[in-house]
Design a protein around this motif. Structure first.
Motif, mmCIF file in Angstrom:
data_model
loop_
_atom_site.group_PDB
_atom_site.id
_atom_site.type_symbol
_atom_site.label_atom_id
_atom_site.label_comp_id
_atom_site.label_asym_id
_atom_site.label_seq_id
_atom_site.Cartn_x
_atom_site.Cartn_y
_atom_site.Cartn_z
ATOM 1 N N LYS A 1 -41.521 -62.125 -56.777
ATOM 2 C CA LYS A 1 -42.490 -62.336 -55.705
ATOM 3 C C LYS A 1 -41.803 -62.927 -54.477
ATOM 4 O O LYS A 1 -40.968 -63.827 -54.574
ATOM 5 N N ASN A 2 -42.185 -62.416 -53.303
ATOM 6 C CA ASN A 2 -41.658 -62.890 -52.015
ATOM 7 C C ASN A 2 -40.137 -62.835 -51.948
ATOM 8 O O ASN A 2 -39.495 -63.711 -51.361
ATOM 9 N N TYR A 3 -39.586 -61.781 -52.531
ATOM 10 C CA TYR A 3 -38.117 -61.615 -52.492
ATOM 11 C C TYR A 3 -37.596 -61.590 -51.057
ATOM 12 O O TYR A 3 -36.571 -62.194 -50.738
ATOM 13 N N PHE A 4 -38.302 -60.902 -50.174
ATOM 14 C CA PHE A 4 -37.791 -60.699 -48.816
ATOM 15 C C PHE A 4 -37.814 -61.977 -47.976
ATOM 16 O O PHE A 4 -36.826 -62.298 -47.297
ATOM 17 N N THR A 5 -38.912 -62.716 -48.000
ATOM 18 C CA THR A 5 -39.028 -63.891 -47.123
ATOM 19 C C THR A 5 -38.503 -65.178 -47.749
ATOM 20 O O THR A 5 -38.077 -66.090 -47.035
ATOM 21 N N GLU A 6 -38.526 -65.257 -49.080
ATOM 22 C CA GLU A 6 -38.127 -66.516 -49.720
ATOM 23 C C GLU A 6 -36.742 -66.476 -50.346
ATOM 24 O O GLU A 6 -36.171 -67.521 -50.652
ATOM 25 N N ILE A 7 -36.185 -65.263 -50.517
ATOM 26 C CA ILE A 7 -34.839 -65.157 -51.089
ATOM 27 C C ILE A 7 -33.874 -64.527 -50.094
ATOM 28 O O ILE A 7 -32.906 -65.170 -49.668
ATOM 29 N N LEU A 8 -34.133 -63.280 -49.691
ATOM 30 C CA LEU A 8 -33.171 -62.573 -48.834
ATOM 31 C C LEU A 8 -33.052 -63.191 -47.446
ATOM 32 O O LEU A 8 -31.939 -63.448 -46.967
ATOM 33 N N LEU A 9 -34.175 -63.405 -46.777
ATOM 34 C CA LEU A 9 -34.127 -63.923 -45.405
ATOM 35 C C LEU A 9 -33.406 -65.270 -45.301
ATOM 36 O O LEU A 9 -32.517 -65.428 -44.449
ATOM 37 N N PRO A 10 -33.732 -66.256 -46.127
ATOM 38 C CA PRO A 10 -33.009 -67.528 -46.037
ATOM 39 C C PRO A 10 -31.510 -67.386 -46.298
ATOM 40 O O PRO A 10 -30.713 -68.159 -45.756
ATOM 41 N N LEU A 11 -31.128 -66.400 -47.108
ATOM 42 C CA LEU A 11 -29.717 -66.203 -47.401
ATOM 43 C C LEU A 11 -28.937 -65.675 -46.209
ATOM 44 O O LEU A 11 -27.789 -66.059 -45.984
ATOM 45 N N ILE A 12 -29.545 -64.778 -45.422
ATOM 46 C CA ILE A 12 -28.781 -64.065 -44.389
ATOM 47 C C ILE A 12 -28.999 -64.568 -42.969
ATOM 48 O O ILE A 12 -28.153 -64.345 -42.094
ATOM 49 N N LYS A 13 -30.107 -65.243 -42.691
ATOM 50 C CA LYS A 13 -30.527 -65.465 -41.304
ATOM 51 C C LYS A 13 -29.564 -66.309 -40.473
ATOM 52 O O LYS A 13 -29.520 -66.171 -39.243
ATOM 53 N N ASP A 14 -28.782 -67.170 -41.100
ATOM 54 C CA ASP A 14 -27.907 -68.056 -40.342
ATOM 55 C C ASP A 14 -26.474 -67.550 -40.237
ATOM 56 O O ASP A 14 -25.586 -68.262 -39.748
ATOM 57 N N TYR A 15 -26.247 -66.318 -40.669
ATOM 58 C CA TYR A 15 -24.904 -65.737 -40.599
ATOM 59 C C TYR A 15 -24.831 -64.656 -39.521
ATOM 60 O O TYR A 15 -25.825 -63.977 -39.235
ATOM 61 N N ASN A 16 -23.658 -64.492 -38.964
ATOM 62 C CA ASN A 16 -23.445 -63.494 -37.913
ATOM 63 C C ASN A 16 -23.193 -62.130 -38.565
ATOM 64 O O ASN A 16 -22.061 -61.672 -38.671
ATOM 65 N N LEU A 17 -24.285 -61.503 -38.993
ATOM 66 C CA LEU A 17 -24.224 -60.207 -39.653
ATOM 67 C C LEU A 17 -24.737 -59.124 -38.723
ATOM 68 O O LEU A 17 -25.697 -59.322 -37.990
ATOM 69 N N SER A 18 -24.107 -57.959 -38.793
ATOM 70 C CA SER A 18 -24.584 -56.835 -37.999
ATOM 71 C C SER A 18 -25.800 -56.188 -38.656
ATOM 72 O O SER A 18 -26.800 -55.926 -37.998
ATOM 73 N N TYR A 19 -25.708 -55.941 -39.964
ATOM 74 C CA TYR A 19 -26.872 -55.367 -40.642
ATOM 75 C C TYR A 19 -26.858 -55.683 -42.130
ATOM 76 O O TYR A 19 -25.836 -56.068 -42.709
ATOM 77 N N VAL A 20 -28.022 -55.526 -42.732
ATOM 78 C CA VAL A 20 -28.189 -55.605 -44.179
ATOM 79 C C VAL A 20 -28.847 -54.305 -44.617
ATOM 80 O O VAL A 20 -29.837 -53.880 -44.019
ATOM 81 N N LEU A 21 -28.270 -53.657 -45.634
ATOM 82 C CA LEU A 21 -28.802 -52.364 -46.079
ATOM 83 C C LEU A 21 -29.386 -52.485 -47.478
ATOM 84 O O LEU A 21 -28.705 -52.895 -48.418
ATOM 85 N N LEU A 22 -30.680 -52.152 -47.584
ATOM 86 C CA LEU A 22 -31.379 -52.116 -48.870
ATOM 87 C C LEU A 22 -31.259 -50.715 -49.458
ATOM 88 O O LEU A 22 -31.243 -49.725 -48.709
ATOM 89 N N TRP A 23 -31.181 -50.630 -50.775
ATOM 90 C CA TRP A 23 -30.917 -49.343 -51.411
ATOM 91 C C TRP A 23 -32.145 -48.437 -51.387
ATOM 92 O O TRP A 23 -33.182 -48.778 -50.825
ATOM 93 N N ARG A 24 -32.043 -47.297 -51.991
ATOM 94 C CA ARG A 24 -32.963 -46.189 -51.771
ATOM 95 C C ARG A 24 -34.269 -46.304 -52.559
ATOM 96 O O ARG A 24 -34.351 -47.008 -53.563
ATOM 97 N N ASN A 25 -35.259 -45.582 -52.094
ATOM 98 C CA ASN A 25 -36.518 -45.397 -52.812
ATOM 99 C C ASN A 25 -36.519 -43.990 -53.408
ATOM 100 O O ASN A 25 -36.871 -43.020 -52.737
#
Length: 383
Positions: free
Chosen positions: A314-338
């Motif tokens: 639950k809330n993988y995107f806002t509570e796990i992924l976003l806090p992990l990446i938001k403070d780093y100088n990243l160009s992009y994050v790619l999620l895998w396929r549907n």
């Protein structure tokens, strides 16, 4: 301290400050260099502009986004990201496996002719295309995952029994890239992320399947052949191992900064609580390593592949992924396929999915950029 000693110390201190300032200024003004010094103007522009774009936010990517989605296949204009969040992703990933065999479609049932058209559409929106290649095992004729042998890479290198055959594989790859043209007939820039997850042992180019020197030779040989022999000049070269535990591990099979434009890694989130803790720790370690290396060496940093299959947390995107990446100088994050034909194989919520609202909140966060926001950055514009 007498007057003269004090004056000498002040002069020395001022001199050192001036030297440090000049060194920093020179470093800041140092022109960006690419693996391909003959890259097209548009390709150089993308590479250069991705640096400044990363200060505006992290572009969201999705594998095969416009080719198919949850329970649909090859329907023009469709996108699970767009239908859930209101816009296309800013980065779209593609896969070349089987192009080397002369096949009409890849291992995920995307026809290469259609893929080229969709790549053009992504380009016309001002978004980025990135391409991976799960090359078939040239020794056994089976897939990239046929990795019981430890001599495939060695046989491909110069002097090896399969070297000339592998060059024919690369000829097919080069043909594909050279056929990517925009409406004006100009080559479309793409990111090429080959022989990835090499620190794992699930591909024939993996850590247990070849030595560090053999892997490096394979990477350099492939770049050199595409760039110097086949004269492919619309590629930005990416390097992405599997999860990173240390800088030493990251560099253990690194081909050299003159052979790499983009650095990243691939790490996926398991569904158990204990393993989610592992995921957070692993992603954090990896991001620290790649962003530091990118900053020190004028490279672009990315989270090349991630997500959670079936989105069971639950809330993988806002509570796990976003806090992990938001403070780093990243160009992009790619999620895998549907996947359209595998029930639980999806990484982006589709409309009415229980986690769709969480994904929408994620995409609306100020740190995340979708296609329209990326287009405003004018990534293909010469500065």
């Amino acid at each position: 301290m007498n007057y003269f000693k004090k004056q000498i110390l002040q002069i020395t201190f001022s001199f050192l400050l001036s030297i440090n300032f000049l060194v920093a200024q020179k470093s800041a003004e140092q022109p960006l260099t690419m693996v391909d010094q003959k890259a097209t103007k548009a390709t150089k522009a993308v590479f250069s502009n991705m640096f400044s774009a990363s200060k505006k936010g992290i572009m969201l990517g999705h594998q095969d986004d416009a080719a198919y989605g949850r329970e649909w296949y090859n329907l023009p204009g469709r996108s699970d990201v767009k239908e859930t969040a209101g816009d296309y992703p800013a980065v779209v990933g593609w896969e070349l496996a089987d192009v080397e065999l002369g096949a009409q479609r890849n291992i995920d049932s995307v026809y290469f002719s259609n893929m080229k058209n969709l790549i053009r559409q992504v380009h016309e929106r001002g978004s980025i295309n990135t391409i991976s290649w799960h090359a078939n095992n040239i020794v056994t004729g089976k897939s990239a995952w046929d990795c019981k042998q430890d001599s495939v890479v060695r046989s491909i290198l110069k002097g090896g029994s399969n070297h000339e055959r592998f060059l024919k594989y690369l000829d097919k790859v080069a043909d594909f890239f050279q056929d990517l043209k925009d409406k004006n007939g100009e080559p479309i820039p793409v990111i090429f992320r080959m022989f990835h997850e090499h620190t794992g042992a699930w591909f024939w180019w993996g850590a247990k399947q070849c030595t560090p020197d053999e892997y490096i030779a394979l990477y350099q040989m492939t770049v050199g052949y595409l760039r110097d022999v086949k004269q492919v000049h619309n590629l930005i070269y990416a390097f992405s191992p599997a999860e990173i535990t240390s800088e030493a591990q990251f560099l253990s099979r690194f081909p050299g900064k003159e052979w790499v434009d983009i650095v990243g890694f691939d790490t996926y989130c398991p569904d158990s609580t204990a393993k989610v803790v592992w995921y957070k720790e692993t992603v954090t370690t990896g991001l620290k390593v790649i962003t530091k290396y990118a900053s020190d060496n004028q490279k672009i940093a990315i989270l090349a592949e991630t997500g959670q299959e079936g989105i069971q947390v639950k809330n993988y995107f806002t509570e796990i992924l976003l806090p992990l990446i938001k403070d780093y100088n990243l160009s992009y994050v790619l999620l895998w396929r549907n996947a359209f034909n595998i029930k639980k194989h999806y990484y982006i919520p589709y409309p009415n999915h229980p986690e769709a609202s969480d994904f929408i909140r994620f995409t609306k966060d100020k740190h995340i950029l979708l296609s329209q926001e990326a287009a405003k950055l004018e990534l293909y514009k010469n500065q």
